[in-house]
Every structure is written in C-alpha cells, then in structure tokens.
Scaffold this motif. Structure first.
Motif, PDB file in Angstrom:
ATOM      1  N   VAL A 176       0.751  -1.106   0.151  1.00 34.44           N
ATOM      2  CA  VAL A 176       0.196   0.074   0.070  1.00 34.44           C
ATOM      3  C   VAL A 176       0.882   1.238  -0.179  1.00 34.44           C
ATOM      4  CG1 VAL A 176      -1.604   1.398   1.384  1.00 34.44           C
ATOM      5  CG2 VAL A 176      -1.982  -1.231   1.292  1.00 34.44           C
ATOM      6  N   GLU A 177       0.319   2.323  -0.748  1.00 38.53           N
ATOM      7  CA  GLU A 177       1.163   3.561  -0.677  1.00 38.53           C
ATOM      8  C   GLU A 177       0.164   4.655  -0.348  1.00 38.53           C
ATOM      9  OE1 GLU A 177       2.467   3.961  -4.983  1.00 38.53           O
ATOM     10  OE2 GLU A 177       3.842   2.222  -4.859  1.00 38.53           O
ATOM     11  N   ILE A 178       0.854   5.624   0.065  1.00 39.56           N
ATOM     12  CA  ILE A 178      -0.154   6.897   0.438  1.00 39.56           C
ATOM     13  C   ILE A 178      -0.918   7.445  -0.766  1.00 39.56           C
ATOM     14  CG2 ILE A 178       0.061   9.438   0.709  1.00 39.56           C
ATOM     15  CD1 ILE A 178       0.798   7.714   3.249  1.00 39.56           C
ATOM     16  N   LEU A 179      -0.453   7.278  -2.002  1.00 39.32           N
ATOM     17  CA  LEU A 179      -1.420   7.757  -2.974  1.00 39.32           C
ATOM     18  C   LEU A 179      -2.563   6.704  -3.455  1.00 39.32           C
ATOM     19  CD1 LEU A 179       1.044   8.932  -5.801  1.00 39.32           C
ATOM     20  CD2 LEU A 179      -0.262  10.345  -4.242  1.00 39.32           C
ATOM     21  N   ASP A 180      -2.619   5.523  -2.683  1.00 33.41           N
ATOM     22  CA  ASP A 180      -3.821   4.743  -2.818  1.00 33.41           C
ATOM     23  C   ASP A 180      -4.908   5.314  -1.961  1.00 33.41           C
ATOM     24  OD1 ASP A 180      -2.251   3.011  -4.351  1.00 33.41           O
ATOM     25  OD2 ASP A 180      -1.388   1.661  -2.538  1.00 33.41           O
ATOM     26  N   ASN A 181      -4.643   6.196  -0.852  1.00 38.14           N
ATOM     27  CA  ASN A 181      -5.912   6.709  -0.188  1.00 38.14           C
ATOM     28  C   ASN A 181      -6.698   7.207  -1.083  1.00 38.14           C
ATOM     29  OD1 ASN A 181      -5.982   7.205   2.715  1.00 38.14           O
ATOM     30  ND2 ASN A 181      -6.653   9.404   1.834  1.00 38.14           N
ATOM     31  N   GLY A 182      -8.228   6.869  -0.763  1.00 38.50           N
ATOM     32  CA  GLY A 182      -9.326   7.352  -1.345  1.00 38.50           C
ATOM     33  C   GLY A 182     -10.477   6.181  -1.594  1.00 38.50           C
TER      34      GLY A 182
END
Length: 286
Positions: free
Chosen positions: A81-87
């Motif tokens: 998981v990456e921060i940009l996967d947030n949403g």
C-alpha cells in the motif's frame, strides 16, 4: 451508491477491499464482468468472461503489478500500500447471462484510508536565558515520515503548553514531517512530554528538564570614596611608623644618658659627705 465501508491500512502492508457480490459455487468468473475503479472513473482492474481487460481498458499504471482480484468473492488486493492509494474505490459487477442483456448485480463503494507511522518524537532543549530564579528554555519536538497530518501536543508536569507548530510536506497525499516549538520558564526540575497524534494513533516521548542555573551574587566593587579614604588611612599609618622608627631610638638614648648623669652626681655627693664628717671629727679631737 452510498459509501458503506471504510478500510484502514498502513503504508507497506497488504490490504483487501471487499466487493459487493460473491460468485456462487455453481458459477464461475466467466459469467461476469467486474470493474474495480478509483474515484468512479479511473480503472484499477477489470475482468470480462474471466479474462483481464488490460489490453482494452486504460488502467491506472501505478497499480500495475500491485493488484490482484479474488475470483470468487471479487476482493481487490493491493500490495504494498502507498499513500496515493488513499481514496474511494468502486466495485461494479455485471452478470453476462446474455451478451446482449447484461445487467448490474451490484454497485458499491468502499473507502481506503491509508496511514503511515510517525517516528518516535525527538525532544531537544536549548537554554536561552538565565536568572537567579529560573532558566528560560526553547524546547523543540519533532517527528517525521507519517500520514495523515498530525496533531502535536505537549505537557509540563501534566499541564498542557501552547506550541508553535510547523509542517513539511510536498502535497496533501505525501508524508509529513512535523516540528513543534515552545518557550518555557523552568524554575525547578520538571517532566516534559511531547505527543504526536494521527488517525487515532499516538506516540509520546518524555524528557526531564532541569533548572541548571545556580544563583551566585556578584561581588560589588567598593566605591571611589571608600577607596580614597582607605588609601589615606594606609598612608597615614605608614608615615606614623616611619616617624616612630626614627624618633624613638634618640629619645630612649637621651633618657638613658640623663639617668646616668643623675646617678653619677648622686654618687659624688654620697662620697663627699663622709669625707667632710671625718675631717670635722678629726678637728674636734685635736
């Protein structure tokens, strides 16, 4: 469709986003069309008749080699998981009973909330001023590499303090570095605690702050009048000693001489008296 589910995960972990439909054991993925989208527009994964549509649908390239889908319960797995996967993610399932009359079985959203652990807070203290009663310090607390935007707090012997806080980050979906600064007037040894709070998590560090000042009263230099008076007294004393040294030997010597003369004169008188008495006696006898 309303958002019904929120899934939380941390950076670097593997997370599964549940779909709204599970294929019965009597059927297979070949009878379905499944879309996993982000923000309802960007395609993460897509399957039709059991085959990936990667060649026909523009996928989000950053999910390539990081995603897979369970063929039975249609769960979307993301790793790491990456921060940009947030949403927000959208699962759409269609049944292909007839190619001409496919219909939507479910359409549901799930929200992925990604966090990243902050480092243990680091506290530093710098003495800015001293007085006899207290020590003024600038205390800084810093932590880095976390998400989402944190709240930093501090306490001095369980009494909260007001921070001057600054954050460093590249965007709303990037890791944060945070630093808090506070000025304290330390009158005695106290325990200082700094806490970084984010998404229900908290990390704290404590430091013993010591009043390092030792009150030493400075020596007050004597005034000009005192110095002048002292100098005069010393000079008079030295002059008196010098005069005494010169005068006393002569006085003693003179006194000694006078005493000696008086003794000799007395002796002479004593000597003469007996002679006169003898002559008189002799004359009378004749």
């Amino acid at each position: 469709a309303l958002e019904k589910k929120i899934i939380k995960s941390k950076v670097g972990e593997k997370v599964g986003l549940p779909c709204c439909h599970e294929i019965p054991s009597s059927e297979s993925l070949h009878n379905y069309r499944v879309y996993w989208q982000k923000n309802t527009t960007d395609v993460v994964l897509a399957y039709a008749e059991g085959e990936s549509l990667s060649e026909h649908v523009p996928f989000l390239q950053r999910y390539k080699n990081r995603t897979e889908m369970d063929p039975r319960n249609l769960t979307l797995w993301i790793s790491p998981v990456e921060i940009l996967d947030n949403g927000s993610y959208h699962c759409v399932v269609q049944h292909l009973k007839y190619l001409q009359n496919s219909f939507v079985l479910c359409d549901e959203r799930v929200t992925l909330f990604v966090t990243a652990d902050f480092s243990e807070p680091n506290i530093t203290a710098e003495v800015s001023a001293n007085s006899c009663e207290s020590t003024e310090m600038v205390v800084r607390c810093s932590s880095y590499g976390g998400f989402p935007k944190p709240k930093i707090s501090g306490a001095l012997n369980n009494t909260s303090v007001v921070w001057n806080v600054s954050w460093v980050f590249e965007s709303s979906l990037s890791l944060y570095n945070v630093t808090g600064e506070v000025q304290l007037n330390v009158t005695k040894d106290v325990k200082f605690t700094c806490s970084v709070e984010y998404d229900g998590f908290a990390k704290s560090t404590s430091l013993l702050l010591k009043n390092t000042n030792f009150c030493i009263v400075p020596t007050v230099p004597p005034s000009y009048n005192v110095i002048t008076a002292s100098s005069i007294i010393i000079i008079i004393f030295l002059v008196a000693v010098i005069l005494a040294a010169r005068y006393l030997p002569r006085h003693v010597c003179s006194h000694c001489c006078k005493s000696q003369d008086s003794v000799e004169e007395g002796v002479k008188q004593c000597t003469k008296l007996p002679v006169s008495s003898k002559v008189t006696s002799e004359t009378s006898s004749v």
